[in-house]
Design a protein around this motif. Sequence first.
Motif, PDB file in Angstrom:
ATOM      1  N   VAL A  51      35.685 -29.805  33.462  1.00 15.53           N
ATOM      2  CA  VAL A  51      35.718 -29.917  34.923  1.00 15.53           C
ATOM      3  C   VAL A  51      36.321 -28.634  35.491  1.00 15.53           C
ATOM      4  CG1 VAL A  51      36.524 -31.275  36.894  1.00 15.53           C
ATOM      5  CG2 VAL A  51      36.062 -32.409  34.705  1.00 15.53           C
ATOM      6  N   MET A  52      35.585 -27.986  36.415  1.00 18.92           N
ATOM      7  CA  MET A  52      36.074 -26.744  37.007  1.00 18.92           C
ATOM      8  C   MET A  52      36.345 -26.920  38.495  1.00 18.92           C
ATOM      9  SD  MET A  52      33.897 -23.676  35.174  1.00 18.92           S
ATOM     10  CE  MET A  52      34.916 -22.446  36.017  1.00 18.92           C
ATOM     11  N   TYR A  53      37.381 -26.216  38.956  1.00 21.29           N
ATOM     12  CA  TYR A  53      37.710 -26.211  40.378  1.00 21.29           C
ATOM     13  C   TYR A  53      38.236 -24.837  40.749  1.00 21.29           C
ATOM     14  CZ  TYR A  53      39.397 -27.716  44.939  1.00 21.29           C
ATOM     15  OH  TYR A  53      39.586 -27.848  46.303  1.00 21.29           O
ATOM     16  N   ALA A  54      37.620 -24.209  41.746  1.00 23.33           N
ATOM     17  CA  ALA A  54      38.037 -22.890  42.236  1.00 23.33           C
ATOM     18  C   ALA A  54      38.129 -21.860  41.114  1.00 23.33           C
ATOM     19  CB  ALA A  54      39.373 -22.995  42.976  1.00 23.33           C
ATOM     20  N   GLY A  55      37.168 -21.915  40.181  1.00 20.37           N
ATOM     21  CA  GLY A  55      37.093 -20.928  39.119  1.00 20.37           C
ATOM     22  C   GLY A  55      37.952 -21.207  37.909  1.00 20.37           C
ATOM     23  N   ARG A  56      38.679 -22.315  37.919  1.00 21.17           N
ATOM     24  CA  ARG A  56      39.574 -22.639  36.808  1.00 21.17           C
ATOM     25  C   ARG A  56      39.212 -23.981  36.189  1.00 21.17           C
ATOM     26  NH1 ARG A  56      45.033 -21.362  40.348  1.00 21.17           N
ATOM     27  NH2 ARG A  56      44.983 -19.079  40.197  1.00 21.17           N
ATOM     28  N   VAL A  57      39.652 -24.191  34.950  1.00 18.97           N
ATOM     29  CA  VAL A  57      39.468 -25.490  34.298  1.00 18.97           C
ATOM     30  C   VAL A  57      40.515 -26.459  34.831  1.00 18.97           C
ATOM     31  CG1 VAL A  57      39.593 -26.749  32.120  1.00 18.97           C
ATOM     32  CG2 VAL A  57      38.447 -24.530  32.206  1.00 18.97           C
ATOM     33  N   ALA A  58      40.043 -27.583  35.381  1.00 16.22           N
ATOM     34  CA  ALA A  58      40.962 -28.633  35.813  1.00 16.22           C
ATOM     35  C   ALA A  58      41.239 -29.603  34.670  1.00 16.22           C
ATOM     36  CB  ALA A  58      40.379 -29.382  37.007  1.00 16.22           C
ATOM     37  N   GLU A  59      40.185 -29.873  33.884  1.00 21.01           N
ATOM     38  CA  GLU A  59      40.334 -30.852  32.804  1.00 21.01           C
ATOM     39  C   GLU A  59      39.167 -30.697  31.842  1.00 21.01           C
ATOM     40  OE1 GLU A  59      40.906 -35.698  32.243  1.00 21.01           O
ATOM     41  OE2 GLU A  59      40.557 -34.881  34.241  1.00 21.01           O
ATOM     42  N   ARG A  60      39.388 -31.004  30.564  1.00 17.81           N
ATOM     43  CA  ARG A  60      38.291 -31.046  29.600  1.00 17.81           C
ATOM     44  C   ARG A  60      38.613 -32.051  28.505  1.00 17.81           C
ATOM     45  NH1 ARG A  60      39.555 -27.401  25.156  1.00 17.81           N
ATOM     46  NH2 ARG A  60      41.239 -25.952  25.693  1.00 17.81           N
ATOM     47  N   GLY A  61      37.546 -32.625  27.931  1.00 18.60           N
ATOM     48  CA  GLY A  61      37.739 -33.600  26.875  1.00 18.60           C
ATOM     49  C   GLY A  61      36.469 -34.384  26.613  1.00 18.60           C
ATOM     50  N   PRO A  62      36.529 -35.391  25.704  1.00 21.96           N
ATOM     51  CA  PRO A  62      35.357 -36.222  25.411  1.00 21.96           C
ATOM     52  C   PRO A  62      34.866 -36.937  26.660  1.00 21.96           C
ATOM     53  CG  PRO A  62      37.093 -36.555  23.785  1.00 21.96           C
ATOM     54  CD  PRO A  62      37.702 -35.760  24.893  1.00 21.96           C
ATOM     55  N   THR A  63      33.559 -37.017  26.811  1.00 22.32           N
ATOM     56  CA  THR A  63      32.967 -37.514  28.052  1.00 22.32           C
ATOM     57  C   THR A  63      33.441 -38.915  28.414  1.00 22.32           C
ATOM     58  OG1 THR A  63      31.002 -36.184  27.661  1.00 22.32           O
ATOM     59  CG2 THR A  63      30.792 -37.982  29.222  1.00 22.32           C
ATOM     60  N   ALA A  64      33.321 -39.862  27.488  1.00 22.32           N
ATOM     61  CA  ALA A  64      33.643 -41.245  27.809  1.00 22.32           C
ATOM     62  C   ALA A  64      35.096 -41.400  28.219  1.00 22.32           C
ATOM     63  CB  ALA A  64      33.322 -42.140  26.607  1.00 22.32           C
ATOM     64  N   ALA A  65      36.000 -40.789  27.461  1.00 21.76           N
ATOM     65  CA  ALA A  65      37.427 -40.909  27.775  1.00 21.76           C
ATOM     66  C   ALA A  65      37.765 -40.216  29.081  1.00 21.76           C
ATOM     67  CB  ALA A  65      38.253 -40.314  26.630  1.00 21.76           C
TER      68      ALA A  65
ATOM     69  N   ALA B 282      45.003 -29.558  33.616  1.00 23.36           N
ATOM     70  CA  ALA B 282      45.879 -28.651  34.361  1.00 23.36           C
ATOM     71  C   ALA B 282      46.469 -29.418  35.542  1.00 23.36           C
ATOM     72  CB  ALA B 282      45.104 -27.431  34.839  1.00 23.36           C
ATOM     73  N   CYS B 283      47.298 -30.384  35.236  1.00 29.42           N
ATOM     74  CA  CYS B 283      47.962 -31.185  36.272  1.00 29.42           C
ATOM     75  C   CYS B 283      49.409 -31.424  35.845  1.00 29.42           C
ATOM     76  CB  CYS B 283      47.250 -32.517  36.480  1.00 29.42           C
ATOM     77  SG  CYS B 283      48.055 -33.598  37.693  1.00 29.42           S
ATOM     78  N   HIS B 284      50.340 -31.180  36.759  1.00 27.24           N
ATOM     79  CA  HIS B 284      51.748 -31.394  36.435  1.00 27.24           C
ATOM     80  C   HIS B 284      52.070 -32.856  36.164  1.00 27.24           C
ATOM     81  CE1 HIS B 284      52.821 -27.303  37.450  1.00 27.24           C
ATOM     82  NE2 HIS B 284      52.365 -27.414  38.692  1.00 27.24           N
ATOM     83  N   PHE B 285      51.274 -33.763  36.741  1.00 28.92           N
ATOM     84  CA  PHE B 285      51.594 -35.188  36.666  1.00 28.92           C
ATOM     85  C   PHE B 285      50.480 -36.003  36.012  1.00 28.92           C
ATOM     86  CE2 PHE B 285      53.599 -33.285  40.441  1.00 28.92           C
ATOM     87  CZ  PHE B 285      54.916 -33.408  40.071  1.00 28.92           C
TER      88      PHE B 285
END
Length: 322
Positions: free
Chosen positions: A225-239, A313-316
Amino acid sequence: MTVSLEVAGLVVDLPGRDGPVRVVDEVSFDIAPATTVGLIGESGSGKTMTANAVIDLLPDGARTGGALRWQGEDLLQVSASRRRRVRGHEIAMIFQDPLAALNPTQTVGRQVGEILRRAGRPSDEVRRRVLELLDRTGIPEPATRSRNYPHEFSGGMRQRAMIALALAGSPALLLADEPTTALDVTVQARILRLLRDIQEDEGLAMLLVSHDLRVVNHVAHQVVVMYAGRVAERGPTAALLSKPAHPYTRALVDSVPAVRTRTALAHPLPGTPATPANRPSGCAFHPRCPIARELCRTEQPAVREVGAGRWTACHFAEELVG
């Protein structure tokens, strides 16, 4: 696990009026043989620019950094002639708009066979391979249709011709940039099934660029998952799609059209997407984030592991998945 493509800390800078603009910022992910990675996000998030960097189709003046390791070889460090040999033969691209990508002055058959002719194949072998590819991608009467021009094909047929063209060089990796966006849902399903069948038959790795979570959920093994040119999240699709670890991913999932209800959208994503040119300080998503705090406004979160194969890439993030 064997890796076909390793994208490690990729950066892409484009010239801007006030200096270089970083449109891809420290993006990392891997693609294994016979698997599909879905690259998702809103328009302007850097998806297409990331795919274009892999195949060296960036605009003039672009500068890259990081690494693009293709079967162990860093494509950012090799010669221009080596990159040209990779393009089409080892890595091929299916473009979003085949009518714009195909040459209107040449027949479909001639365009599909171009890479073979450039490789010095005999003309009879080229013709056999072209007809085989058109038939393989579901184009009826390939001998007749090969003599047609792109404007004589329907949208779905043009996309099939684009897939045939991409397969002509026998690549090991396909980059598919929104390959079904302009098609109706029934044709879209046929194209996705075709790509899946080809991948299974030939063991291709595939990077699928899309803004449509339903498409990605249908075909991808991993999601970035990308947002504003950066990776926000990545992982197995279902999870990742069932339990997002980033508020942006959750917002994308919640905004998918609710087909079985009377509402057009379940929960529309509020606000305007940030772009690399107007990226806020701290977490770029914080102006639109429902759980943003002061830390999010001041400190950019690093991409960190929050579970087996899950990175965010989330603090919480723990609050979201917990």
